[in-house]
Write a protein that holds these residues in place. Structure first.
Motif, PDB file in Angstrom:
ATOM      1  N   LEU A   1      -2.692 -20.770  -7.585  1.00 23.01           N
ATOM      2  CA  LEU A   1      -1.667 -21.693  -8.275  1.00 23.01           C
ATOM      3  C   LEU A   1      -0.731 -21.697  -7.272  1.00 23.01           C
ATOM      4  O   LEU A   1       0.326 -22.335  -7.679  1.00 23.01           O
ATOM      5  CB  LEU A   1      -1.161 -21.130  -9.509  1.00 23.01           C
ATOM      6  N   GLY A   2      -0.565 -21.195  -5.873  1.00 18.51           N
ATOM      7  CA  GLY A   2       0.459 -21.497  -5.167  1.00 18.51           C
ATOM      8  C   GLY A   2       1.713 -20.970  -5.740  1.00 18.51           C
ATOM      9  O   GLY A   2       2.929 -21.453  -5.613  1.00 18.51           O
ATOM     10  N   THR A   3       1.880 -19.734  -6.504  1.00 18.45           N
ATOM     11  CA  THR A   3       3.021 -19.402  -7.042  1.00 18.45           C
ATOM     12  C   THR A   3       4.029 -19.074  -5.759  1.00 18.45           C
ATOM     13  O   THR A   3       3.613 -18.300  -4.900  1.00 18.45           O
ATOM     14  CB  THR A   3       2.785 -18.039  -7.539  1.00 18.45           C
ATOM     15  N   PRO A   4       5.265 -19.323  -5.925  1.00 20.15           N
ATOM     16  CA  PRO A   4       6.134 -18.931  -4.838  1.00 20.15           C
ATOM     17  C   PRO A   4       6.572 -17.678  -4.984  1.00 20.15           C
ATOM     18  O   PRO A   4       7.191 -17.070  -5.839  1.00 20.15           O
ATOM     19  CB  PRO A   4       7.339 -20.028  -5.160  1.00 20.15           C
ATOM     20  N   ILE A   5       6.178 -16.764  -3.811  1.00 18.14           N
ATOM     21  CA  ILE A   5       6.427 -15.186  -3.867  1.00 18.14           C
ATOM     22  C   ILE A   5       7.087 -15.106  -2.345  1.00 18.14           C
ATOM     23  O   ILE A   5       6.434 -15.447  -1.451  1.00 18.14           O
ATOM     24  CB  ILE A   5       4.984 -14.708  -3.710  1.00 18.14           C
ATOM     25  N   PRO A   6       8.166 -14.350  -2.493  1.00 20.16           N
ATOM     26  CA  PRO A   6       8.987 -13.949  -1.191  1.00 20.16           C
ATOM     27  C   PRO A   6       8.022 -13.346  -0.263  1.00 20.16           C
ATOM     28  O   PRO A   6       7.283 -12.803  -0.873  1.00 20.16           O
ATOM     29  CB  PRO A   6      10.049 -13.061  -1.649  1.00 20.16           C
ATOM     30  N   GLU A   7       8.457 -13.515   0.808  1.00 21.02           N
ATOM     31  CA  GLU A   7       7.712 -12.823   2.061  1.00 21.02           C
ATOM     32  C   GLU A   7       7.643 -11.314   2.115  1.00 21.02           C
ATOM     33  O   GLU A   7       6.400 -10.815   2.596  1.00 21.02           O
ATOM     34  CB  GLU A   7       7.952 -13.635   3.421  1.00 21.02           C
ATOM     35  N   PHE A   8       8.471 -10.781   1.679  1.00 14.22           N
ATOM     36  CA  PHE A   8       8.392  -9.445   1.723  1.00 14.22           C
ATOM     37  C   PHE A   8       7.487  -8.517   0.714  1.00 14.22           C
ATOM     38  O   PHE A   8       7.137  -7.505   0.725  1.00 14.22           O
ATOM     39  CB  PHE A   8       9.875  -8.855   1.837  1.00 14.22           C
TER      40      PHE A   8
ATOM     41  N   ARG B   1      -6.273 -19.018 -18.271  1.00 18.88           N
ATOM     42  CA  ARG B   1      -4.922 -18.993 -18.888  1.00 18.88           C
ATOM     43  C   ARG B   1      -4.190 -17.875 -18.590  1.00 18.88           C
ATOM     44  O   ARG B   1      -2.859 -17.997 -18.620  1.00 18.88           O
ATOM     45  CB  ARG B   1      -5.437 -18.928 -20.512  1.00 18.88           C
ATOM     46  N   ASP B   2      -4.682 -16.811 -18.596  1.00 19.39           N
ATOM     47  CA  ASP B   2      -3.802 -15.559 -18.152  1.00 19.39           C
ATOM     48  C   ASP B   2      -3.346 -15.408 -16.723  1.00 19.39           C
ATOM     49  O   ASP B   2      -2.128 -15.033 -17.004  1.00 19.39           O
ATOM     50  CB  ASP B   2      -4.913 -14.175 -18.395  1.00 19.39           C
ATOM     51  N   ILE B   3      -3.922 -16.284 -15.943  1.00 24.29           N
ATOM     52  CA  ILE B   3      -3.369 -16.192 -14.685  1.00 24.29           C
ATOM     53  C   ILE B   3      -2.138 -17.199 -14.640  1.00 24.29           C
ATOM     54  O   ILE B   3      -1.261 -17.249 -13.714  1.00 24.29           O
ATOM     55  CB  ILE B   3      -4.577 -16.293 -13.560  1.00 24.29           C
ATOM     56  N   VAL B   4      -2.452 -18.262 -15.611  1.00 23.18           N
ATOM     57  CA  VAL B   4      -1.520 -19.280 -15.627  1.00 23.18           C
ATOM     58  C   VAL B   4      -0.038 -18.636 -16.217  1.00 23.18           C
ATOM     59  O   VAL B   4       0.945 -18.974 -15.871  1.00 23.18           O
ATOM     60  CB  VAL B   4      -1.982 -20.374 -16.581  1.00 23.18           C
ATOM     61  N   ASP B   5      -0.348 -17.581 -17.282  1.00 24.12           N
ATOM     62  CA  ASP B   5       0.752 -16.998 -17.871  1.00 24.12           C
ATOM     63  C   ASP B   5       1.550 -16.086 -16.548  1.00 24.12           C
ATOM     64  O   ASP B   5       2.633 -16.165 -16.613  1.00 24.12           O
ATOM     65  CB  ASP B   5       0.202 -15.768 -18.778  1.00 24.12           C
ATOM     66  N   LEU B   6       0.670 -15.431 -15.859  1.00 26.16           N
ATOM     67  CA  LEU B   6       1.339 -14.736 -14.675  1.00 26.16           C
ATOM     68  C   LEU B   6       2.176 -15.732 -13.997  1.00 26.16           C
ATOM     69  O   LEU B   6       3.263 -15.288 -13.761  1.00 26.16           O
ATOM     70  CB  LEU B   6       0.364 -13.811 -14.023  1.00 26.16           C
ATOM     71  N   ASP B   7       1.580 -16.646 -13.602  1.00 23.69           N
ATOM     72  CA  ASP B   7       2.210 -17.624 -12.763  1.00 23.69           C
ATOM     73  C   ASP B   7       3.415 -18.100 -13.410  1.00 23.69           C
ATOM     74  O   ASP B   7       4.807 -18.221 -12.922  1.00 23.69           O
ATOM     75  CB  ASP B   7       1.631 -18.987 -12.606  1.00 23.69           C
ATOM     76  N   GLY B   8       3.511 -18.507 -14.660  1.00 22.76           N
ATOM     77  CA  GLY B   8       4.640 -18.763 -15.491  1.00 22.76           C
ATOM     78  C   GLY B   8       5.740 -17.674 -15.385  1.00 22.76           C
ATOM     79  O   GLY B   8       7.094 -18.032 -15.163  1.00 22.76           O
ATOM     80  N   LEU B   9       5.466 -16.477 -15.819  1.00 23.73           N
ATOM     81  CA  LEU B   9       6.382 -15.273 -15.741  1.00 23.73           C
ATOM     82  C   LEU B   9       7.010 -15.424 -14.312  1.00 23.73           C
ATOM     83  O   LEU B   9       8.136 -15.002 -14.205  1.00 23.73           O
ATOM     84  CB  LEU B   9       5.544 -14.057 -16.104  1.00 23.73           C
ATOM     85  N   LEU B  10       6.283 -15.180 -13.362  1.00 23.27           N
ATOM     86  CA  LEU B  10       6.740 -15.067 -12.009  1.00 23.27           C
ATOM     87  C   LEU B  10       7.890 -16.223 -11.671  1.00 23.27           C
ATOM     88  O   LEU B  10       8.677 -15.719 -10.848  1.00 23.27           O
ATOM     89  CB  LEU B  10       5.591 -14.926 -10.746  1.00 23.27           C
ATOM     90  N   ARG B  11       7.218 -17.478 -11.724  1.00 24.68           N
ATOM     91  CA  ARG B  11       7.998 -18.805 -11.697  1.00 24.68           C
ATOM     92  C   ARG B  11       9.294 -18.549 -12.494  1.00 24.68           C
ATOM     93  O   ARG B  11      10.543 -18.996 -11.891  1.00 24.68           O
ATOM     94  CB  ARG B  11       7.489 -19.942 -11.888  1.00 24.68           C
ATOM     95  N   HIS B  12       9.205 -18.186 -13.628  1.00 26.76           N
ATOM     96  CA  HIS B  12      10.572 -18.093 -14.426  1.00 26.76           C
ATOM     97  C   HIS B  12      11.496 -17.021 -14.072  1.00 26.76           C
ATOM     98  O   HIS B  12      12.584 -17.122 -13.920  1.00 26.76           O
ATOM     99  CB  HIS B  12      10.202 -17.832 -16.003  1.00 26.76           C
TER     100      HIS B  12
END
Lengths: 311, 98, 340
Positions: free
Chosen positions: C261-268, C215-226
């Motif tokens: 979760l395949g969170t989209p993260i910029p390459e740099f 759940r916590d990593i889902v939170d982190l993913d949610g924050l990063l995507r948002h």
């Protein structure tokens, strides 16, 4: 196919191995257990329940088995597990079957918020249902057992499922839980009733379960209309008497004794309000079960109340 | 909670009240706390008055006397003071900040 | 997902329930208009837990309202943290999130004042044992949990996001300064977006509560995507991690959100967070530990190493928070009490 189609040895074998999947009104249970008393209880009390194919969807995957430690060598115990999770302490092995019954109540009460769930027995006759709340010991299970042995249909002896919105009552017929003196009282009142083995010294004293009428199990998909909320109280020597009681106070009692009213917010408030609009509310004292049944048989349809609600 | 001051009270902003009544008894659901309260006619009327317009104790006494047929007097004011404190504890009403 | 058979639904509902993600799953399906296409039996479980999550969101709003009213007279700014903050800030991924407690942060120098005001409004300390009181007050970044005597709700009052004894030292004053107001009076706040992300990563990788790991990593993913959609969020995140001494949790946070979760993260970004990479084979060992600890604690997901992995991470989180001489007596005490 019903559970009664399986030989007792086959029931025991399946329970030990893959488990048995069966339907109880709106829910499907998948039960596994190596405990002989659980197999015996299932054969005796659940004979009329429909079997479901395994490998489909089950609402509750439950097991009653020995606890995973060495204690079983000292004193045989049983523990309930809900999908690998064990929410309760182990109990003596002798209480394995009542434990299954209580645990299944817990599953329904904690996972079915599509209903408002009241802690009350509920029975129906002629399309109209009587809801029987009341504290433990007030005699709601005894009265419920008596009524279903005299032509009332059992919806539940413990969990009243109220449809959200229209307040229709959804049956979840299960064996009726009888405690202490009521076991003997019901044996005498209805000699034809089938009772399971008595477990002694449980938290609730001696406990035995009564098999629900086959007709109640078969009609488990048939909803009932709420008509009366009746608080039974056994009182030595009392003549059967119905005393009207306040709807607003009944509302608060039902809400406080509900398993999930507090989760349902404004929708729960609205549903319970509709239920109270539809029902006449009474306190009921009695000493003779025959008189009590006669009183219930004589109940008239509920008075139409002026429904008032305000946004 | 000192209410000998003449604070103005209002229903706690940002939350809804849902009502039902049978005879002269009322149940009210508060969408903030999620609690359901059982009220008699006087208490329900007092809460409804505050729901319409914020009011201080003396004004509330007067309006209750005229709208709910409750007899105004020393007792009423004391009882209402307790009622308001109770409402505030339950989060149903709050003081209007000056 | 709509083409799944009933047997697949059976397993999915069971795993999601154990991971506390059933309600979140319900919201995701609803947002994509797929809920009606799901067979009624699994749908009931999704909706049933969704009801519970809605109730929790309402309860959290009310709780924060009560806390805010209790502290209004002190004028102390209150920062709402974690789940409650996501709900109050209206972050989309908070819909359907299940949680239990409310966490707030206040300036360290005003924590006594805050505790007194809360006690006047009915919050009482829960850890009455003298050892626990000393442990919290001396070493921790929070008061012992407070429980409201009537509502029975639990409140954690922090003055920092890691204890003083931790090996990383994010400056709480910097977090407070950057916090954003939630109301007109400005005394109720949430952390700034970059700080919210860093706090979430720190909480997940340094606090050892893996029961809700997924759940916590889902939170982190949610924050990063948002927040990741915002202009120059990512460079600011990298910069802020350096400022707050939180590059290591950022390294782990990005690594596992992307992997799991395949969170989209910029390459740099990975390069920017690489300063936080632990030396040698540590990352590989951590991969083995986290991949198990972050799976739902359901029998179908466990292998022989799972329990050990969770235990090692628990030890590790304590190691990160306290010097070793303190750690040993504390763990022994915890183990001793669990038995008694």
């Amino acid at each position: 196919m019903k559970i009664s189609a399986l030989a007792p040895a086959e029931v025991a074998r399946r329970l030990r191995q893959t488990g048995i999947v069966f339907r109880i009104g709106p829910v499907t249970a998948h039960l596994r257990s190596p405990v002989p008393a659980v197999a015996e209880g299932l054969c005796r009390l659940y004979a009329d329940y429909p079997l479901e194919e395994s490998g489909g969807f089950a609402d509750f995957h439950v097991a009653i088995g020995p606890p995973p430690n060495l204690r079983r060598w000292i004193r045989p115990q049983a523990v309930f597990s809900f999908d690998g999770h064990t929410p309760f302490r182990p109990l003596p092995l002798e209480q394995a079957f009542p434990m299954f019954e209580w645990s299944l109540n817990w599953c329904v009460a904690s996972c079915c918020n599509q209903y408002l769930i009241l802690h009350a027995a509920v029975v129906e006759k002629g399309g109209l249902a009587a809801i029987l709340p009341g504290p433990p010991g007030a005699g709601k299970s005894t009265l419920c057992a008596a009524l279903v042995n005299r032509g009332w249909r059992l919806l539940s002896d413990e969990l009243t499922l109220v449809s959200m919105g229209d307040a229709g009552l959804v049956p979840i017929p299960r064996p009726v839980n009888l405690k202490n003196d009521s076991i003997e009282i019901i044996r005498r009142f209805a000699p034809g009733a089938v009772l399971g083995r008595t477990s002694h010294d449980t938290q609730k004293g001696s406990v035995a379960h009564m098999k629900p009428p086959a007709d109640s199990v078969e009609r488990a998909d048939e909803l009932a209309r709420p008509a009366w909320v009746i608080f039974p109280r056994y009182e030595k020597g009392a003549t059967a008497t119905l005393q009207p009681r306040s709807k607003a106070q009944t509302f608060i009692y039902a809400a406080e004794n509900s398993f999930n009213y507090s989760y349902l917010g404004a929708q729960g408030f609205d549903t319970l309000g509709r239920l109270m609009d539809a029902c006449d509310c009474y306190d009921f004292s009695y000493s003779s079960l025959d008189e009590a049944v006669a009183t219930f048989d004589g109940l008239g349809p509920p008075a139409e109340t002026g429904i008032q609600s305000h946004a | 909670m000192a209410s000998d001051d003449h604070s103005t009270w209002r229903v706690n902003a940002g939350f809804e009240l849902h009502w039902r009544s049978w005879g002269d008894e009322y149940v009210v659901y508060h969408s903030g706390s999620g609690h359901t309260h059982l009220l008699n006619h006087t208490a329900a009327t007092a809460l409804r008055i505050l729901q319409q317009t914020p009011a201080a104790l003396p004004e509330l006494c007067e309006r209750l006397a005229s709208e709910a047929g409750v007899e105004a007097g020393g007792d009423l004011s004391g009882a209402l003071e307790e009622l308001l404190a109770d409402f505030a504890r339950q989060g149903l009403i709050e003081r209007v900040s000056p | 997902m709509v083409s799944m058979g009933l047997a697949d639904w059976d397993l999915l509902i069971r795993q999601a329930r154990r991971a506390n993600l059933l309600a979140r799953l319900c919201v995701l399906l609803e947002e994509r208009g797929l809920l009606d296409a799901i067979p009624p039996a699994p749908r009931n479980h999704l909706l049933s837990t969704r009801t519970l999550a809605d109730k929790q969101a309402q309860a959290v709003r009310w709780e924060v309202d009560c806390i805010h009213r209790s502290l209004a007279k002190t004028g102390v700014p209150v920062i709402v943290l974690k789940g409650a903050a996501y709900v109050l800030a209206g972050l989309p991924f908070a819909r359907g999130r299940l949680f239990a407690d409310v966490d707030i942060m206040v300036p360290r120098e005003r924590i006594d004042e805050v505790e007194k005001a809360l006690m006047l409004s009915g919050w009482a300390t829960t850890h009455l044992d003298a050892y626990d009181q000393r442990y919290y007050r001396q070493w921790m970044h929070e008061l012992p949990p407070l429980k409201h005597v009537i509502r029975r709700t639990v409140l954690d009052v922090h003055h920092a996001i890691l204890p003083d004894t931790a090996r990383l030292h994010p400056d709480a004053a910097k977090l407070l300064d950057a916090a954003l107001p939630l109301n007109e009076t400005g005394d109720l706040k949430v952390l700034a977006p970059t700080d919210m992300v860093l706090h979430s990563a720190t909480h997940l990788f340094h606090e050892g509560e893996f029961e809700n790991g997924l759940r916590d990593i889902v939170d982190l993913d949610g924050l990063l995507r948002h927040f990741g959609a915002g202009a120059d969020f990512w460079p600011r995140l990298a910069e802020r991690a350096r400022e707050l001494d939180l590059v290591r949790p950022l390294f782990y946070g990005l690594r596992y959100t992307k992997r799991l979760l395949g969170t989209p993260i910029p390459e740099f970004m990975p390069a920017a967070a690489d300063k936080g990479r632990p030396p040698g084979v540590m990352p590989l060992l951590m991969d083995a530990l986290f991949s198990r600890a972050l799976a739902p604690q359901h029998p179908s997901c466990d292998d022989w190493f799972s329990t050990t992995a969770r235990w090692l991470l628990y030890i590790r989180s304590h190691y990160l928070r306290m010097p070793l001489h303190l750690l040993i007596p504390h763990l022994i005490r915890k183990a001793f009490r669990a038995d008694s």
